[in-house]
Design an enzyme around this catalytic site. Structure first.
Site, PDB file in Angstrom:
ATOM      1  N   HIS A 137      56.049  11.681  26.379  1.00 57.90           N
ATOM      2  CA  HIS A 137      55.935  10.140  25.979  1.00 57.90           C
ATOM      3  C   HIS A 137      54.324   9.892  25.556  1.00 57.90           C
ATOM      4  CE1 HIS A 137      55.335   5.987  26.662  1.00 57.90           C
ATOM      5  NE2 HIS A 137      54.436   6.002  27.583  1.00 57.90           N
ATOM      6  N   HIS A 166      46.782   7.513  28.347  1.00 58.81           N
ATOM      7  CA  HIS A 166      46.863   6.156  28.480  1.00 58.81           C
ATOM      8  C   HIS A 166      47.865   5.947  29.952  1.00 58.81           C
ATOM      9  CE1 HIS A 166      51.114   6.729  26.889  1.00 58.81           C
ATOM     10  NE2 HIS A 166      51.193   5.580  27.656  1.00 58.81           N
ATOM     11  N   GLU A 202      47.232   5.800  36.134  1.00 57.11           N
ATOM     12  CA  GLU A 202      48.185   5.035  36.777  1.00 57.11           C
ATOM     13  C   GLU A 202      49.139   6.076  37.757  1.00 57.11           C
ATOM     14  OE1 GLU A 202      51.606   3.495  34.831  1.00 57.11           O
ATOM     15  OE2 GLU A 202      52.216   2.250  36.463  1.00 57.11           O
ATOM     16  N   ASP A 203      49.179   7.394  37.008  1.00 61.64           N
ATOM     17  CA  ASP A 203      50.235   8.450  37.410  1.00 61.64           C
ATOM     18  C   ASP A 203      49.305   9.434  38.540  1.00 61.64           C
ATOM     19  OD1 ASP A 203      51.961   7.008  36.310  1.00 61.64           O
ATOM     20  OD2 ASP A 203      52.423   8.660  34.936  1.00 61.64           O
ATOM     21  N   ASP A 256      52.773   2.642  22.753  1.00 64.80           N
ATOM     22  CA  ASP A 256      53.435   2.886  24.094  1.00 64.80           C
ATOM     23  C   ASP A 256      54.976   2.076  24.114  1.00 64.80           C
ATOM     24  OD1 ASP A 256      53.578   3.604  26.804  1.00 64.80           O
ATOM     25  OD2 ASP A 256      52.524   1.813  27.430  1.00 64.80           O
ATOM     26  N   ASP A 307      69.618 -13.299   1.581  1.00 64.84           N
ATOM     27  CA  ASP A 307      68.837 -11.919   1.500  1.00 64.84           C
ATOM     28  C   ASP A 307      69.267 -10.977   2.702  1.00 64.84           C
ATOM     29  OD1 ASP A 307      67.986 -13.420   3.846  1.00 64.84           O
ATOM     30  OD2 ASP A 307      66.082 -12.756   3.608  1.00 64.84           O
TER      31      ASP A 307
END
Ligand code: MN
Length: 565
Positions: free
Chosen positions: A40, A64, A68-69, A129, A250
């Site tokens: 990811h 990123h 958090e992890d 993300d 269209d």
């Protein structure tokens, strides 16, 4: 793991260091689909690389999810990677979930807006993300799928659109569509399967005709291809056209890509000589680009076998810019300069184009309650825009549904406050007149005039409402309007089914809101109904919840509302 694109970045770059760091942190973690978690991070970094955001952004993309992890803090990131990357990672860490639509975490969204206002890379990495998360959405539990899909539809895709990233915005919407409106998605797929195929085949058939005719006139386009309209975009358009597919010209459009702007207009002439144009369908987005920067010529013609076909004509550069938006802009900047500018973040060249981000930042301070903030946010910035003209032909960009009052306040606060009348295309109109793109608007003012309280219901933009409140000397901004009862008319488009109306009235009953008027019209051929419903005197704070609950009723396609005096 060898990553092809990463090899193109010099090995002493911070991007490699960040990759190694993130790979170590995430080494035991797995995604829901069983992939190692780092896959990811790599995907997010790859988009950042492809969008030319520079090495610092690629590094931040790798990092990123690290904070958090793991136990790693922003301070650790700062120590290891410096201030700039730490700022980006911090911005990305803050926006975890908006809990949209039930319990939107407005504080979170506010912080996010503030950080991307300072540095757009935060927003772009966040979009990367979200893009990867949407591509792997099917592995998540249903409640998270739905929440992700709603946030994507309401917040991220419109943000990408506003940045001119048409391709990304469209892809995000199409990825979310099956989760946001599963029934409608299946219906649309079923209904349009044949139409797409026949119109695609038709467009292919006429390519040689137009190629030959262009060549006869000395025009040799880079290519002519056809583009199929994206599903969600088609769905939104169908809602505006009573779900009538035959009125969508269209669905498949012919696209002529030329070398120069002059060739665009020359090709247009050839097309109009070959096939008669449908009246009022020609749009020159080259002379007047859309507010998000989109440029192209659009025309609709009565084509061979008297079929109707949309033709889009643009240069390769315009095409790239239309698809990639702000990212293409940087790409061109970098191609132009011979020096290696990869590590240099230049930000946005044309600040004026992005004033909406500054507006978004300043303006969010004025909201007192969260519902109002979110509704205002969606209305002012994420909905379709119109552009109208002043008597001096200046273009004013307003949200869809705006009235002359919004226009007046946009021109100048005094013009808004002293407004006593409005003319649209030289004809006097009432203040609740809904402006359309291309309208020429003129405001009649009277010195010393004060706005009236009812204007709060007529104004659609938060900016106008704010100035009206100030002028009315409302002591507590926001509280005033909240107390005031309003008669609100709802219009609900839905798939016709037994019991639908009962579900609608139940939503109002549960909210303890009285219905004063209710009618329903059904188009039996299309199996759609339009419900018109008026609710009397209820506090505005109930509105958000009502809208959410109406949208949740199985079969609801679209809900709109307006205040009536
Ligand atoms: Mn992530």
């Amino acid at each position: 793991m060898a990553i092809e694109w990463l090899e193109k970045i010099p090995s002493d770059s911070v991007a490699h260091k960040a990759y190694a760091f993130a790979a170590e942190i995430h080494k035991d973690a797995k995604r829901m689909n069983g992939d190692p978690y780092i896959v990811h991070s790599i995907e997010v970094a790859r988009s950042s690389y492809e969008w030319h955001l520079g090495d610092a952004a690629v590094a931040a993309a790798f990092l990123h999810d690290v904070v958090e992890d793991s136990d790693v803090t922003i301070r650790d990131i700062k120590k290891a990677f410096g201030e700039e990357i730490a700022f980006l990672v911090d911005g990305l860490t803050k926006l975890k979930t908006l809990q949209y639509p039930e319990n939107p975490d407005i504080e979170n969204l506010r912080r996010f807006i503030l950080s991307f206002g300072k540095d757009l890379r935060v927003l772009l990495i966040k979009l990367a993300d979200r893009f990867h998360n949407m591509k792997t959405l099917k592995f998540l539990p249903p409640d998270r799928q739905e929440r992700f899909a709603w946030e994507t539809t309401e917040i991220y895709a419109p943000l990408a659109y506003r940045l001119g990233m048409q391709r990304l915005s469209g892809e995000l919407e199409d990825l979310a569509f099956p989760y946001v409106h599963p029934e409608e998605y299946r219906w649309l797929l079923q209904e349009t399967k044949n139409d797409y195929a026949t119109r695609e085949a038709y467009a292919k058939k006429v390519v040689p005709l137009i190629t030959k005719e262009l060549a006869r006139n000395g025009i040799h386009p880079i290519r002519i291809d056809s583009r199929a309209k994206r599903y969600y975009s088609l769905y939104k358009k169908l809602l505006r056209y009573d779900m009538d597919l035959s009125r969508i010209y269209d669905l498949v459009a012919l696209r002529i890509i030329t070398r120069t702007v002059a060739e665009c207009y020359a090709a247009l002439g050839v097309v109009h000589q070959l096939w008669q144009p449908v009246p009022n369908r020609f749009k020159d987005y080259i002379a007047r680009p859309k507010p998000n920067g989109y440029r192209s010529l659009h025309t609709t013609v009565f084509c061979a076998d008297s079929r109707i076909l949309e033709v889009q004509i643009k240069t390769e550069e315009m095409h790239e810019a239309n698809e990639m938006g702000i990212a293409a802009h940087w790409a061109y900047e970098q191609v132009k300069s011979s020096k290696d500018k990869r590590n240099e973040w230049k930000g946005v060249k044309n600040k004026k184009e992005l004033t909406w981000i500054t507006q978004l930042q300043n303006w969010q301070k004025h909201f007192v309650n969260e519902k109002e903030f979110l509704e205002g946010l969606k209305f002012d910035f994420f909905k379709d825009r119109i552009f109208v003209l002043t008597p001096r032909n200046d273009i004013v960009d307003l949200p869809f549904g705006a009235t002359p009052i919004d226009f007046a306040y946009r021109i100048h606060t005094d013009i808004g406050n002293e407004c006593v009348g409005a003319k649209v295309n030289h004809v006097i109109v009432p203040f609740d007149y809904v402006l359309h793109s291309g309208d020429m608007v003129e405001i009649i003012t009277q010195r010393g005039k004060k706005p009236s309280e009812s204007w709060l219901r007529l104004a659609k933009t938060a900016a106008a409402k704010k100035h009206i409140r100030i002028a009315l000397h409302a002591k507590h901004i926001g509280l005033h309007a909240k107390k005031e009862p309003a008669l609100i008319e709802f219009r609900i488009i839905n798939v016709d089914r037994p019991g639908y109306l009962k579900d609608v009235t139940a939503v109002f009953g549960n909210a303890k809101v009285n219905i004063s008027f209710l009618t329903s019209q059904t188009d039996h051929r299309m199996k759609f109904s339009a419900v018109t419903l008026r609710a009397s005197a209820f506090p505005e704070r109930k509105l958000g919840k009502l809208l959410v609950n109406l949208k949740k009723i199985p079969g609801t396609r679209e809900v709109s509302y307006k205040s009536i005096r």
